[in-house]
Motif scaffolding. Structure first.
Motif, short mmCIF file in Angstrom:
data_model
loop_
_atom_site.label_atom_id
_atom_site.label_comp_id
_atom_site.label_asym_id
_atom_site.label_seq_id
_atom_site.Cartn_x
_atom_site.Cartn_y
_atom_site.Cartn_z
N ALA A 233 0.83 -1.21 0.00
CA ALA A 233 0.00 0.00 0.00
C ALA A 233 0.87 1.26 0.00
N GLY A 234 0.55 2.16 -0.92
CA GLY A 234 1.30 3.41 -1.01
C GLY A 234 2.68 3.25 -1.61
N GLY A 235 3.03 2.03 -2.05
CA GLY A 235 4.33 1.80 -2.67
C GLY A 235 5.42 1.38 -1.71
N SER A 236 5.10 1.26 -0.41
CA SER A 236 6.11 0.82 0.55
C SER A 236 6.49 -0.64 0.25
N ARG A 237 7.77 -0.93 0.35
CA ARG A 237 8.26 -2.26 -0.05
C ARG A 237 8.28 -3.22 1.14
N ILE A 238 7.88 -4.46 0.85
CA ILE A 238 7.92 -5.53 1.85
C ILE A 238 8.51 -6.77 1.20
N ALA A 239 9.42 -7.45 1.91
CA ALA A 239 10.02 -8.69 1.40
C ALA A 239 9.02 -9.84 1.55
N MET A 240 8.78 -10.53 0.44
CA MET A 240 7.86 -11.67 0.45
C MET A 240 8.62 -12.93 0.03
N PRO A 241 8.23 -14.10 0.58
CA PRO A 241 9.10 -15.28 0.51
C PRO A 241 8.99 -16.08 -0.79
N VAL A 242 10.14 -16.65 -1.15
CA VAL A 242 10.26 -17.62 -2.24
C VAL A 242 11.13 -18.75 -1.70
N VAL A 243 10.65 -19.98 -1.77
CA VAL A 243 11.38 -21.09 -1.15
C VAL A 243 11.45 -22.28 -2.10
N LEU A 244 12.60 -22.93 -2.12
CA LEU A 244 12.79 -24.15 -2.92
C LEU A 244 12.67 -25.35 -1.98
N LEU A 245 11.73 -26.25 -2.30
CA LEU A 245 11.51 -27.45 -1.50
C LEU A 245 11.81 -28.69 -2.33
N GLU A 246 12.18 -29.76 -1.63
CA GLU A 246 12.48 -31.03 -2.29
C GLU A 246 11.61 -32.13 -1.70
N ARG A 252 12.13 -34.80 -6.21
CA ARG A 252 11.67 -33.73 -7.11
C ARG A 252 11.68 -32.40 -6.35
N ARG A 253 12.02 -31.33 -7.06
CA ARG A 253 12.10 -30.01 -6.45
C ARG A 253 11.13 -29.04 -7.11
N ALA A 254 10.67 -28.07 -6.32
CA ALA A 254 9.78 -27.03 -6.85
C ALA A 254 9.95 -25.77 -6.02
N TRP A 255 9.80 -24.63 -6.70
CA TRP A 255 9.80 -23.33 -6.03
C TRP A 255 8.37 -22.97 -5.61
N PHE A 256 8.25 -22.36 -4.43
CA PHE A 256 6.96 -21.86 -3.96
C PHE A 256 7.14 -20.39 -3.58
N ALA A 257 6.24 -19.56 -4.09
CA ALA A 257 6.26 -18.13 -3.78
C ALA A 257 4.89 -17.73 -3.25
N ASN A 258 4.88 -16.77 -2.34
CA ASN A 258 3.62 -16.36 -1.71
C ASN A 258 3.57 -14.84 -1.61
N PHE A 259 2.46 -14.25 -2.11
CA PHE A 259 2.36 -12.80 -2.19
C PHE A 259 1.02 -12.29 -1.63
#
Length: 377
Positions: A233-246, A252-259
C-alpha cells in the motif's frame, strides 16, 4: 754541464707464476684426456671379462647337467625335482598377477553396476510424477479481530487458529501460503501444528512474517530460501518469501512463492498502480526463476484482483491457474474467481480445485488444489 737522462720506463715485473701457469694448465688437460681414454678401455675390458666369465659359467653348468643326466636315475630324479620345484616357484607370481588383475576388474565392474543401478533409481524417482495438495489461505490477521479491530464479529486469533489448522488437516494440505499471518498467529501455529515447517518464520521481520509458507515436514524438505521486495500500500516495499523445497520420497524439487498485493480500502486508498507494479515484478521474477533453474514454480497469494491478475499471470504462456481458465487466443478467465489464487508454471498440472469456506476462522476461503509435478526437471 751534465745532462740528466730521462728515466727509462718498463712494465711491471711479472711474477714467475704467470710464466709457468699456462704450461701447467695444458699439462693437466692432457692428463685428463689420457685418463678418460684409459678408463674407457678398462671398462670395456672389464665388461668383456665379465661376459666371458658368464659364458664359461654357463658352459660349466651345462656340463654339470650333462654329468647329472649320465648319473643314476635317483640323482637325475632329484635334480629334476629340484629344477621343477624351482621353476614352479618362479612361475607362481607370473600366474598370480593376472588372477589378481582379473579379481580387481571383477570388483570394479561390480561397483560400476551398483553405481549405475543407483543412478538409474534416482533418475526414475526424479522423473516420475509427484502429487501433493497445495493451498492459499488468508487467515485474517489477529489485529483485525482483537480490541479495536475492524472485524469485531469474529472470534479472537487463538480459536480461529485452531479452526484454520483443522481446515488444513482435514483437506490434507501439504504446502500452504498464508496471508495476514501475524506474529501472534505464527507463534500459535508453530506450537500447535508441529507437523509443518515454515519459511521465513521471523527471519525477515514483523512485516514479512505475515506471508509465511508452511509445508508438511514428512513430505518436503527445505533447500533454499529467498525473498522478493514487493510494493504494498502506497508503494512501501515488503520482502515476500520464495522457497525451494524437495520431495522427500522422490527428490523432485519445486519453487513456492507467496504474495499479498494491496487492496483498495478507505484507510489505504486506491492501490491499483501498486498492484500492477507488484504483479509485473512477480510474474517476471518467477518466469526467470523457472527458466534459469529448470524447476517448476507455484505461486500462491491474495492478489486482491480477479480477472486482472489472471490475465497478467497467464499472458506469457508460462503459468496456468488452478481455478482453470485459458490464455490461448486471448485471456479467458475461469467462471468462478476469488481474489486468492494458485498459479503454476509449465511442469505443474492442477486438479480438484476447491474454495472451501472455513466458517469463523477467516473472512477468506481456503483455496486448494491437487498439484502434480510432471515431466523431467
Amino acid at each position: 754541464m751534465k745532462h740528466k737522462h730521462p728515466p727509462t720506463t718498463s712494465g711491471p715485473r711479472r711474477p714467475r707464476v704467470e710464466l709457468w701457469a699456462p704450461a701447467l694448465v695444458l699439462a693437466v688437460i692432457a692428463a685428463v684426456v689420457w685418463a678418460s681414454f684409459f678408463s674407457d678401455a678398462v671398462v670395456e675390458d672389464t665388461a668383456s671379462d665379465r661376459t666371458g666369465a658368464a659364458q664359461e659359467a654357463g658352459q660349466t653348468t651345462g656340463g654339470a647337467g650333462d654329468d647329472a643326466q649320465d648319473g643314476e636315475g635317483g640323482g637325475s630324479g632329484g635334480s629334476g625335482e629340484g629344477s621343477g620345484g624351482s621353476s614352479s616357484e618362479g612361475a607362481e607370481p607370473e600366474h598370480a598377477e593376472p588372477e589378481e588383475l582379473e579379481e580387481s576388474v571383477r570388483r570394479f565392474r561390480a561397483a560400476q553396476r551398483k553405481l549405475a543401478a543407483r543412478v538409474s533409481q534416482q533418475l526414475a524417482r526424479r522423473t516420475q510424477p509427484f502429487e501433493f495438495r497445495v493451498a492459499s489461505y488468508n487467515v485474517l490477521g489477529d489485529s483485525h479481530t482483537g480490541p479495536g479491530g475492524n472485524k469485531p464479529g469474529f472470534p479472537d486469533g487463538s480459536p480461529r487458529m485452531d479452526m484454520a489448522i483443522a481446515a488444513l488437516r482435514s483437506n490434507g494440505i501439504d504446502v500452504v501460503g498464508f496471508q495476514e499471518f501475524e506474529q501472534s498467529q505464527y507463534g500459535m501455529f508453530s506450537s500447535r501444528a508441529g507437523e509443518y515447517s515454515l519459511y521465513p518464520g521471523m527471519s525477515l521481520g514483523n512485516k514479512s512474517v505475515r506471508f509465511n509458507i508452511a509445508w508438511r515436514s514428512s513430505v518436503w524438505r527445505f533447500v533454499e530460501g529467498r525473498s522478493l521486495s514487493i510494493p504494498y500500500a502506497g508503494g512501501s516495499r515488503i520482502a515476500m518469501p520464495v522457497v525451494l523445497l524437495e520431495s522427500i520420497s522422490t527428490g523432485r524439487r519445486a519453487w513456492f512463492a507467496n504474495f499479498h498485493n494491496p487492496a483498495d480500502t478507505p484507510s489505504l486508498g486506491n492501490n491499483a498502480r501498486w498492484r500492477a507494479e507488484a504483479a509485473s515484478l512477480e510474474v517476471s521474477y518467477l518466469t526467470e526463476l523457472h527458466q534459469s533453474t529448470g524447476h517448476p514454480v507455484i505461486a500462491t497469494g491474495d492478489y486482491n484482483e480477479r480477472e486482472e491478475i489472471f490475465c497478467r499471470f497467464t499472458a506469457g504462456g508460462v503459468f496456468t491457474a488452478a481455478a482453470g481458465g485459458s490464455s490461448a487466443g486471448g485471456c479467458a478467465p475461469p467462471p468462478r474467481m476469488e481474489v486468492d489464487w494458485i498459479f503454476g508454471s509449465t511442469g505443474v498440472a492442477f486438479a480438484d480445485y476447491a474454495a472451501t469456506d472455513t466458517g469463523w476462522a477467516s473472512d477468506h476461503r481456503l483455496i486448494h488444489s491437487t498439484a502434480t509435478l510432471t515431466g523431467v526437471e
